[in-house]
Design a protein around this motif. Structure first.
Motif, PDB file in Angstrom:
ATOM      1  N   UNK A  95    -125.331  51.005  82.251  1.00 17.73           N
ATOM      2  CA  UNK A  95    -125.242  50.186  83.463  1.00 17.73           C
ATOM      3  C   UNK A  95    -126.519  49.371  83.668  1.00 17.73           C
ATOM      4  N   UNK A  96    -126.338  48.145  84.148  1.00 12.00           N
ATOM      5  CA  UNK A  96    -127.474  47.243  84.292  1.00 12.00           C
ATOM      6  C   UNK A  96    -128.590  47.801  85.192  1.00 12.00           C
ATOM      7  N   UNK A  97    -128.288  48.408  86.356  1.00 16.11           N
ATOM      8  CA  UNK A  97    -129.383  48.935  87.185  1.00 16.11           C
ATOM      9  C   UNK A  97    -130.169  50.042  86.491  1.00 16.11           C
ATOM     10  N   UNK A 462    -120.791  51.582  70.270  1.00 17.28           N
ATOM     11  CA  UNK A 462    -120.126  50.411  70.847  1.00 17.28           C
ATOM     12  C   UNK A 462    -120.325  50.403  72.365  1.00 17.28           C
ATOM     13  N   UNK A 463    -120.916  49.332  72.934  1.00 19.85           N
ATOM     14  CA  UNK A 463    -121.296  49.327  74.356  1.00 19.85           C
ATOM     15  C   UNK A 463    -120.161  48.903  75.280  1.00 19.85           C
ATOM     16  N   UNK A 464    -119.032  49.604  75.197  1.00 22.78           N
ATOM     17  CA  UNK A 464    -117.868  49.238  75.993  1.00 22.78           C
ATOM     18  C   UNK A 464    -117.334  50.449  76.741  1.00 22.78           C
ATOM     19  N   UNK A 705    -118.331  40.029  82.549  1.00 22.66           N
ATOM     20  CA  UNK A 705    -117.955  41.425  82.781  1.00 22.66           C
ATOM     21  C   UNK A 705    -118.538  42.249  81.642  1.00 22.66           C
ATOM     22  N   UNK A 706    -119.479  43.099  81.971  1.00 30.20           N
ATOM     23  CA  UNK A 706    -120.048  43.983  80.959  1.00 30.20           C
ATOM     24  C   UNK A 706    -119.204  45.254  80.864  1.00 30.20           C
ATOM     25  N   UNK A 707    -119.057  45.751  79.654  1.00 36.09           N
ATOM     26  CA  UNK A 707    -118.353  47.009  79.468  1.00 36.09           C
ATOM     27  C   UNK A 707    -116.897  46.879  79.169  1.00 36.09           C
TER      28      UNK A 707
END
Length: 707
Positions: A95-97, A462-464, A705-707
């Motif tokens: 997660x970005x934060x 894999x970052x999903x 949209x990340x992930x």
């Protein structure tokens, strides 16, 4: 042969055969590449370093306070940017934060150490904060509490004579939600500076808090039981840990007062610059749409409009620098298999259209992936049978020859916790109306999905988030039985409860938490933090994350209205997912949904293909297709965004190995880590914050949209 005994076994099958036969040249290059990746992420053992880093109570408390402070800040920031304006900041893997906090603490610690040596943070403290945020921020995001809460209220708020929701009210477990129509109206429509009726909500939320914590702990017990098999015997690579471990390497070395060597590497900044240029061009295009830019994706399918080639649509090539960066540490077999099986299914669809077979959804990619998930989950359990036997001996016979001091939980706690936790969850579902005849297979499928998803994350990096066939744990049962069989087992209570618990199938609490647990345990081991310390931090993280998630979402709902979330006026799509679940259930009451043999057959085919791939990799040393690549390439369906990035990184990495071999591969690792960091920083942190101060129409021109 010596390298084969040492390197990571990042494959399904083939380990025994490879030990007997040794390496051939091309296989040696691949395995050396895996070994280099593993050595990059794992500290080299040093006999002068104690077995475990000393994490005192004061250090643990300081890390916990910093983690809670970052979580509270993220909660307030997310309420404004994500819930109100629809600019996602909590998504992504990681997660970005969490990544932003890690970056801040890593850069700030040397400065604080210059002021006073005791002010600087140790590497263990920084990574404990990061671990806390990985699980807690994920619960704040779009696919946890926000996906779960509508399943509690949509049935009652959206009831109308047309949708027949009222017929399901007597069959819904009201002790799990609130049913006051006025309070529900305020929740969905909002009221200016509305106050949350906590006195009414505390009872159901308290029940659900217990459920979530028990489910989290149960998943942790199962992860503990397989951890040694995967980490110490098969030596999985954990590519996702490469970034945090490299960023913090040397941050607490004696006399350290400068940033880590990672940030002084010009090759890292080269990768960072590539990602920065890509994002800055897209941002410039958002302000002035006449400027050329790549954007978020490119529609390749628009070139195929004539039948039968039109069956390849949708065919979207997504630009995902983070997937290319992490994919560099993935085996070529997996990245090749992802796009190979995706295109193979597209070819099957074109062929079927060419001969006149046009069944909607064919060739059912997600159903194939679901069958493959079940097959691989069972194979993972079978391959860990000796480890599981040792765990049982330790738990029931107290066999002290089985060592478990390095585990997140003792094997006795893990075994009895897994049994007790599973029983609690099944009893909970049964009390809500789901009979054991449905609850047991449903929960078993969810557990198998969790194991395979955690394995994919540990082995491929894999970052999903959506690396699994979403919704299929429930759909597989209904495809095989139809709704009449469900009603026959438990009446309308069973059918309604199945929809009430559908969020476990559609979204990924269990899968995501299992993967983060495994990642965090390995990250703690890499910096020699005692595993039980990490266990405590993760449990505190899930409790804090749920508390903030419930407060944040209900506060926003009663203030702005759940229908107005994320800049919408008719509810976000997770609310529509919940509505659709109950609409299908209400329709099934009038017209029972029959079993679907085609989809069940597709799941069976996926099971067979995945099992066959494991067998072929066991008996054929250089078989190029990987079962994990098969389930990944079909998991998201025909509109998957994964094939483009993995095709790109497969070609780039293959060219690098061919031109410069292992040496060039190792030297270029910082470039791809910088590519990841640059994209996450610019697109995941800077742009969402910047977009708060510009017109909404501009910010939506570059919406990621990340992930």
């Amino acid at each position: 042969r010596a390298m084969n005994r040492t390197t990571t076994n990042a494959i399904f099958g083939g380990a025994k055969a490879r030990s007997r036969e040794g390496f051939q040249k091309s296989d040696c290059k691949l395995r050396l590449c895996s070994f280099a990746t593993w050595r990059l992420m794992m500290d080299t053992p040093n006999p002068q370093i104690p077995k475990y880093a000393t994490v005192t109570v004061a250090m643990f408390v300081r890390a916990l306070v910093l983690g809670v402070a970052a979580l509270v800040f993220t909660t307030m920031w997310m309420l404004r940017t994500e819930l109100v304006n629809g600019r996602y900041i909590s998504g992504g893997v990681p997660p970005m934060p969490a990544l932003g906090t890690l970056l801040l603490l890593t850069l700030l610690s040397p400065i604080l150490r210059r002021v006073h040596p005791k002010l600087g943070l140790s590497r263990a403290e920084i990574l404990l904060v990061y671990s806390f945020l990985l699980v807690s921020v994920a619960l704040l995001g779009a696919y946890m509490a926000r996906a779960f809460l509508p399943h509690l209220t949509a049935l009652f708020y959206f009831a109308s004579p047309e949708n027949k929701f009222r017929a399901l009210w007597p069959h819904f477990p009201t002790w799990l939600t609130i049913t006051d129509q006025e309070l529900l109206r305020q929740c969905y429509e909002g009221q200016h500076h509305g106050k949350v009726p906590w006195a009414v909500w505390l009872r159901p939320l308290g029940f659900w808090m217990i459920f979530f914590v028990v489910l989290f702990f149960t998943v942790m017990c199962f992860i503990t039981l397989v951890r040694r098999q995967w980490v110490e015997r098969e030596r999985l690579m954990f590519p996702l840990l490469s970034l945090p471990l490299q960023m913090t390497d040397g941050v607490d070395s004696p006399g350290s007062s400068t940033v880590a060597a990672f940030f002084r590497n010009p090759l890292m900044w080269l990768g960072f610059s590539i990602a920065a240029v890509h994002n800055l061009i897209n941002i410039a295009h958002a302000f002035n749409t006449s400027l050329p830019a790549l954007g978020f994706y490119y529609d390749v399918g628009r070139f195929f409009t004539e039948r039968p080639l039109s069956s390849v649509q949708p065919l979207l090539f997504f630009f995902m620098p983070e997937a290319v960066g992490f994919g560099y540490f993935m085996s070529l077999e997996i990245s090749f298999s992802v796009w190979f099986f995706y295109f193979l299914n597209k070819a099957v669809a074109v062929g079927a259209t060419g001969i006149g077979y046009e069944k909607a959804g064919f060739p059912f990619l997600q159903e194939q992936s679901a069958g493959g998930y079940v097959a691989l989950g069972l194979i993972l359990v079978w391959r860990a049978r000796h480890q599981l036997r040792d765990c049982l001996r330790r738990a029931f016979l107290n066999d002290r020859s089985v060592e478990d001091s390095r585990e997140p939980l003792s094997y006795r706690v893990a075994v009895f916790g897994a049994l007790a936790g599973s029983a609690f969850i099944l009893l909970w579902m049964n009390a809500a109306g789901l009979p054991f005849a449905l609850g047991i297979p449903y929960f078993v499928i969810l557990l198998l999905f969790t194991l395979v998803y955690a394995r994919i994350r540990a082995e491929t990096g894999a970052p999903f988030e959506f690396l699994y066939p979403y919704g299929l744990p429930k759909a597989m049962i209904l495809n095989a039985t139809g709704t009449s069989a469900v009603v026959g087992l438990g009446g309308l209570n069973a059918l309604t409860a199945f929809s009430a618990f559908a969020w476990l199938s559609r979204h990924h609490f269990m899968e995501m938490m299992g993967a983060y647990q495994l990642d965090n345990f390995q990250m703690g081991a890499s910096v020699r933090v005692k595993p039980r310390v990490m266990t405590i931090m993760l449990i505190l993280g899930v409790v804090a994350g749920l508390t903030c998630a419930f407060w944040c979402h209900l506060s926003a709902y009663y203030d702005y209205g759940q229908l107005n979330m994320e800049g919408n006026t008719a509810g976000d799509y997770r609310t529509h997912v919940a509505m659709l679940e109950y609409e299908e259930t209400a329709k099934a009451v009038q017209t029972p949904l029959p079993a679907d043999p085609s989809k069940t057959l597709a799941s069976g085919a996926g099971f067979v293909v995945a099992a066959l791939l494991v067998l072929l990799r066991t008996i054929w040393l250089q078989f190029p297709l990987h079962p994990l690549g098969y389930v990944m390439g079909t998991a998201y369906g025909s509109h998957t965004p994964f094939w483009g990035p993995f095709l790109t990184v497969w070609a780039v990495k293959g060219l690098i190995l061919r031109l410069g071999g292992l040496g060039l591969y190792k030297r270029l690792m910082p470039v791809f880590l910088g590519l990841i960091l640059g994209h996450y920083f610019l697109a995941g942190i800077v742009w969402p914050a910047w977009s708060l101060f510009i017109p909404e129409a501009v910010s939506r021109n570059y919406h990621l949209w990340f992930g």
